[in-house]
Design a protein around this motif. Structure first.
Motif, PDB file in Angstrom:
ATOM      1  N   GLU A   7       0.834  -1.208   0.000  1.00  0.00           N
ATOM      2  CA  GLU A   7       0.000   0.000   0.000  1.00  0.00           C
ATOM      3  C   GLU A   7       0.866   1.254   0.000  1.00  0.00           C
ATOM      4  OE1 GLU A   7      -2.456  -0.447   3.405  1.00  0.00           O
ATOM      5  OE2 GLU A   7      -3.701  -2.036   2.521  1.00  0.00           O
ATOM      6  N   PHE A   8       1.942   1.232   0.787  1.00  0.00           N
ATOM      7  CA  PHE A   8       2.838   2.388   0.802  1.00  0.00           C
ATOM      8  C   PHE A   8       3.479   2.589  -0.566  1.00  0.00           C
ATOM      9  CE2 PHE A   8       7.244   3.771   0.865  1.00  0.00           C
ATOM     10  CZ  PHE A   8       7.083   5.081   1.302  1.00  0.00           C
ATOM     11  N   LEU A   9       3.979   1.504  -1.177  1.00  0.00           N
ATOM     12  CA  LEU A   9       4.630   1.632  -2.479  1.00  0.00           C
ATOM     13  C   LEU A   9       3.673   2.187  -3.525  1.00  0.00           C
ATOM     14  CD1 LEU A   9       6.888  -1.539  -2.925  1.00  0.00           C
ATOM     15  CD2 LEU A   9       7.586   0.818  -2.472  1.00  0.00           C
ATOM     16  N   ALA A  10       2.412   1.796  -3.450  1.00  0.00           N
ATOM     17  CA  ALA A  10       1.429   2.316  -4.404  1.00  0.00           C
ATOM     18  C   ALA A  10       1.271   3.827  -4.235  1.00  0.00           C
ATOM     19  CB  ALA A  10       0.092   1.604  -4.212  1.00  0.00           C
ATOM     20  N   ARG A  11       1.227   4.302  -2.987  1.00  0.00           N
ATOM     21  CA  ARG A  11       1.124   5.747  -2.742  1.00  0.00           C
ATOM     22  C   ARG A  11       2.380   6.462  -3.222  1.00  0.00           C
ATOM     23  NH1 ARG A  11       1.414   7.522   1.969  1.00  0.00           N
ATOM     24  NH2 ARG A  11       1.761   5.658   3.238  1.00  0.00           N
ATOM     25  N   TRP A  12       3.536   5.859  -2.948  1.00  0.00           N
ATOM     26  CA  TRP A  12       4.799   6.466  -3.369  1.00  0.00           C
ATOM     27  C   TRP A  12       4.871   6.570  -4.891  1.00  0.00           C
ATOM     28  CZ3 TRP A  12       8.681   3.817  -6.158  1.00  0.00           C
ATOM     29  CH2 TRP A  12       9.847   4.552  -6.361  1.00  0.00           C
ATOM     30  N   ALA A  13       4.487   5.500  -5.586  1.00  0.00           N
ATOM     31  CA  ALA A  13       4.536   5.500  -7.046  1.00  0.00           C
ATOM     32  C   ALA A  13       3.598   6.556  -7.622  1.00  0.00           C
ATOM     33  CB  ALA A  13       4.174   4.118  -7.583  1.00  0.00           C
ATOM     34  N   GLU A  14       2.421   6.697  -7.011  1.00  0.00           N
ATOM     35  CA  GLU A  14       1.474   7.711  -7.487  1.00  0.00           C
ATOM     36  C   GLU A  14       2.045   9.106  -7.288  1.00  0.00           C
ATOM     37  OE1 GLU A  14      -3.186   9.099  -6.742  1.00  0.00           O
ATOM     38  OE2 GLU A  14      -2.314   7.427  -5.608  1.00  0.00           O
ATOM     39  N   ARG A  15       2.693   9.327  -6.152  1.00  0.00           N
ATOM     40  CA  ARG A  15       3.269  10.642  -5.870  1.00  0.00           C
ATOM     41  C   ARG A  15       4.407  10.972  -6.831  1.00  0.00           C
ATOM     42  NH1 ARG A  15       4.474  12.999   0.122  1.00  0.00           N
ATOM     43  NH2 ARG A  15       5.382  14.982  -0.497  1.00  0.00           N
ATOM     44  N   GLU A  16       5.174   9.936  -7.216  1.00  0.00           N
ATOM     45  CA  GLU A  16       6.283  10.149  -8.143  1.00  0.00           C
ATOM     46  C   GLU A  16       5.866   9.968  -9.600  1.00  0.00           C
ATOM     47  OE1 GLU A  16       9.112  11.303  -7.394  1.00  0.00           O
ATOM     48  OE2 GLU A  16       9.098  11.125  -5.213  1.00  0.00           O
ATOM     49  N   SER A  17       4.555   9.787  -9.841  1.00  0.00           N
ATOM     50  CA  SER A  17       4.008   9.626 -11.199  1.00  0.00           C
ATOM     51  C   SER A  17       4.629   8.440 -11.924  1.00  0.00           C
ATOM     52  CB  SER A  17       4.223  10.914 -12.016  1.00  0.00           C
ATOM     53  OG  SER A  17       3.611  12.013 -11.383  1.00  0.00           O
ATOM     54  N   LEU A  18       4.783   7.335 -11.206  1.00  0.00           N
ATOM     55  CA  LEU A  18       5.347   6.122 -11.789  1.00  0.00           C
ATOM     56  C   LEU A  18       4.233   5.125 -12.087  1.00  0.00           C
ATOM     57  CD1 LEU A  18       8.434   5.528  -9.473  1.00  0.00           C
ATOM     58  CD2 LEU A  18       8.447   6.462 -11.783  1.00  0.00           C
ATOM     59  N   PRO A  19       4.245   4.503 -13.252  1.00  0.00           N
ATOM     60  CA  PRO A  19       3.229   3.487 -13.565  1.00  0.00           C
ATOM     61  C   PRO A  19       3.487   2.190 -12.798  1.00  0.00           C
ATOM     62  CG  PRO A  19       4.827   3.640 -15.339  1.00  0.00           C
ATOM     63  CD  PRO A  19       5.168   4.736 -14.371  1.00  0.00           C
ATOM     64  N   LYS A  20       2.513   1.291 -12.815  1.00  0.00           N
ATOM     65  CA  LYS A  20       2.635   0.033 -12.083  1.00  0.00           C
ATOM     66  C   LYS A  20       3.809  -0.807 -12.574  1.00  0.00           C
ATOM     67  CE  LYS A  20      -2.263  -0.376 -10.871  1.00  0.00           C
ATOM     68  NZ  LYS A  20      -3.496  -1.200 -11.006  1.00  0.00           N
ATOM     69  N   GLU A  21       4.114  -0.710 -13.877  1.00  0.00           N
ATOM     70  CA  GLU A  21       5.229  -1.494 -14.407  1.00  0.00           C
ATOM     71  C   GLU A  21       6.529  -1.161 -13.690  1.00  0.00           C
ATOM     72  OE1 GLU A  21       3.044   0.170 -16.076  1.00  0.00           O
ATOM     73  OE2 GLU A  21       2.477  -0.775 -17.969  1.00  0.00           O
ATOM     74  N   ALA A  22       6.708   0.116 -13.373  1.00  0.00           N
ATOM     75  CA  ALA A  22       7.946   0.539 -12.720  1.00  0.00           C
ATOM     76  C   ALA A  22       8.074  -0.075 -11.332  1.00  0.00           C
ATOM     77  CB  ALA A  22       7.999   2.061 -12.642  1.00  0.00           C
ATOM     78  N   LEU A  23       6.946  -0.278 -10.655  1.00  0.00           N
ATOM     79  CA  LEU A  23       6.996  -0.942  -9.355  1.00  0.00           C
ATOM     80  C   LEU A  23       7.417  -2.393  -9.512  1.00  0.00           C
ATOM     81  CD1 LEU A  23       3.941   0.235  -7.216  1.00  0.00           C
ATOM     82  CD2 LEU A  23       6.354   0.736  -6.886  1.00  0.00           C
TER      83      LEU A  23
END
Length: 655
Positions: free
Chosen positions: A474-490
């Motif tokens: 859940e944290f990583l999803a919030r972080w990725a959204e804040r950094e404008s990163l798509p799911k693939e990057a995660l």
């Protein structure tokens, strides 16, 4: 037959020279951190460690050509399951069983790569590799000649017969296989799959990776490349014979050498102990193999120290149980250090930890160690630590005895500095010590379950089972959204880097994704600093009283003035803005910035108080605090590194 101990001292270097490279080497090139120690006796079909003469038959052994650094280890049950799963997916179940036989001794060598890359060794040679493909989010297989020869006759799919002209072009020029040269496909081929190539007589002569889908049966006419050839052989590869024995048989065959290693380690422990006779001794224990081997050597040296365990709150349950089991088995006291800082609060400030951004090690591990040493061993401590040169360049260069600038009062020493992972595992098995069960499930390293040093392949194997997995996701999803990163990057593990390396940027670019230079930009309210010629302007100061208090580390503070040997510094306060000014600012700029950060952004690691010689600096509920009556303004607390300074996100402040 007893092998000559002189040969154990690596006298075989002259026949297999290794030049250690101290410079950091780019990914994909050789990484030499130590000697290559895995040998094989062809006569006995026996793995032998660091000996040119087989201890069983007396015949010459040969080195197994691993990818450096060559830190091989035994393959355990989890490794074998994964290997067979990947081979079976490519070539069928019968091929999986032929690739690694029941009752066969198999080794794993972790090769340098962008993620998990396990060379599979059996019968004295590398059969192939299991690789985690970050882009696909799955494991794939690459084969070498020996592994291909083991499975070609029983493979249910992935085998292509080619015409004579194509076979000749591949053998003579290393050409790829074009569609017109493919005659027949056994069982079908999928793009990206590992394939084996047969000449018209049915002889295996090459292998590679499919670049197109091919249905089973005769190949229809067409154009284009269908196989990128990786290896070729003018003669039929001979499959290496299976080494049908137990790992305990390998231990017994190498027992004399392992006892020799142990004795050298015991001598080292006793020698270091003589150099620091007044320091109490501990063994730093993590629940991993290296710290366990170190503990066993220290016990063999006649010492019975407590074990120092840092419980970060991110350990696997199996690791916590292993610590208890080891302490009970050897009747040892456990000194458990626990962090004041909370990991999930820290990542809200710093963002996720990264391989180039390991603030968590400082606040969750080293800080608690500093605090414990200060409380239990105020005069210092000698800590035996399971560090090995084969783990990294930094550890190779550190040497056998060292001081850590982050941990004042601790002298570290490693009796296994030159051991390989194989030597460590065989030694533990020889001693019958309690091995962490996570190794048997296929993990290479044991530590915090979400450590950024962990490969995504390892997290794929076991990470999702941890109790904190959902919270972390859940944290990583919030972080990725804040950094404008798509799911693939995660999925690629982008979070493991603050500054994405070139290979990751290129992979993202090919997918139409642009990665920023810094992936930890602007987390939570950061203190801003502007530096002038004779002043420093601090914006966003939330605790002015603490700032004035910690300024005592630089000099006496009285009525808004800091009196120091370099001169006076005036402190002007206006709301959340504080100005430090005066002619002495230029000489004190480093100390003043350090005070500002540490007073406002303390991560509760406890490292600063550990450096205070008078005990004036302590760790309170809201951060570090100075007893103004006992502080002598020696600045020792500011001279060492601080995670709040070293790992500040890069947006929202300027130096």
């Amino acid at each position: 037959m007893r092998a000559d101990p002189q040969l154990w001292n690596y006298s075989w270097r002259t026949s297999y020279p290794v030049r250690l490279r101290k410079e950091r080497i780019l990914l994909g090139r050789e990484v030499r951190l130590g000697e290559m120690k895995l040998f094989w006796c062809p006569s006995c079909n026996l793995p032998v460690v660091a000996q040119r003469i087989c201890p069983r038959c007396g015949e010459d052994t040969r080195v197994v050509r691993l990818t450096p650094p060559g830190d091989a280890r035994p393959a355990f049950e989890g490794d074998i399951r994964l290997i067979r799963e990947v081979v079976g997916r490519n070539f069928g179940e019968r091929a999986a069983e032929a690739f690694v036989r029941d009752g066969e001794v198999v080794f794993i060598n972790r090769a340098p790569s962008v993620d998990l890359h396990h060379e599979v060794i059996a019968g004295g040679e590398v059969l192939g590799a299991v690789i985690y493909d970050l882009k696909e989010g799955d494991f794939r297989l690459t084969l070498r000649e020996g592994g291909s020869a083991r499975i070609v006759d029983v493979a249910e799919r992935g085998v292509i017969t080619v015409d004579g002209g194509a076979a000749q072009a591949i053998l003579e020029r290393g050409a790829s296989l074009l569609r017109p040269g493919a005659l027949e496909v056994r069982g079908g081929v999928k793009k990206g799959q590992e394939v084996l190539l047969l000449d018209p007589s049915g002889r295996l002569f090459a292998g590679g990776r499919a670049t197109a889908d091919l249905p089973p049966g005769e190949v229809s006419p067409g154009k284009g490349m269908v196989v990128k050839v990786r290896w070729k052989s003018p003669t039929s590869p001979i499959p290496p014979p299976p080494a049908l024995m137990s790992i305990q048989d390998v231990v017994e065959a190498n027992r004399e050498y392992l006892k020799y290693l142990e004795q050298k380690g015991v001598e080292f422990v006793r020698e270091v102990r003589k150099k620091f006779p007044r320091l109490p001794v501990v063994v730093s224990y993590s629940g991993g193999k290296d710290s366990l081997a170190t503990l066993l050597v220290v016990l063999e040296a006649g010492l019975k120290p407590p074990i120092l365990f840092v419980n970060t709150g991110l350990e696997f349950p199996e690791t916590l149980q292993n610590v208890r089991d080891v302490a009970r088995r050897y009747e040892l006291d456990v000194l458990e250090a626990t962090p004041t800082a909370d990991f999930y609060s820290e990542i809200e400030r710093f963002g996720p930890p990264g391989r180039d951004y390991r603030f968590c090690c400082k606040s969750l591990k080293l800080g608690p160690v500093v605090k414990l040493i200060g409380e239990r061993f105020p005069q210092g401590v000698l800590s035996f630590i399971g560090q090995r040169r084969y783990e990294s360049f930094g550890r190779m260069e550190k040497g056998e005895v060292w001081r850590n600038p982050w941990v004042p009062g601790q002298i570290g020493a490693s009796p296994i500095q030159d051991w390989t992972a194989l030597e460590v595992f065989l030694y533990i098995l020889m001693k019958g010590a309690p091995l962490n069960p996570l190794y048997r499930r296929g993990l290479d390293r044991i530590g915090c379950w979400l450590c950024p040093a962990t490969d995504m392949g390892d997290l794929e194997v076991i990470g999702g089972e941890h109790p904190h997995w959902e919270r972390w996701s859940e944290f990583l999803a919030r972080w990725a959204e804040r950094e404008s990163l798509p799911k693939e990057a995660l999925r690629w593990g982008t979070w493991r880097y603050r500054r994405p390396p070139g290979w990751l940027r290129e992979m993202a670019r090919r997918e139409g994704i642009s990665l920023p230079e810094d992936l930890r930009r602007g987390w939570m309210g950061m203190l801003e600093m502007e530096e002038g010629r004779d002043r420093i302007v601090l914006k966003g100061v939330k605790d002015k009283g603490r700032l004035l208090n910690i300024l005592y580390a630089v000099g006496e503070v009285k009525e808004g003035v800091v009196r120091t040997p370099e001169g006076e510094v005036l402190v002007e306060v206006s709301g959340q803005e504080v100005v430090l000014k005066g002619s002495a600012v230029g000489d004190l700029v480093g100390f003043l910035k350090s005070v500002a950060i540490r007073s406002q952004e303390c991560v509760h690691c406890g490292i600063c108080p550990g450096r205070c010689p008078t005990g004036a600096l302590t760790l309170g509920p809201s951060g570090i605090e100075i007893d103004e009556k006992t502080c002598v303004s020696c600045r020792h607390c500011l001279l060492g590194p601080c995670p709040a300074e070293a790992y500040r996100p890069s947006r929202g402040f300027s130096f």
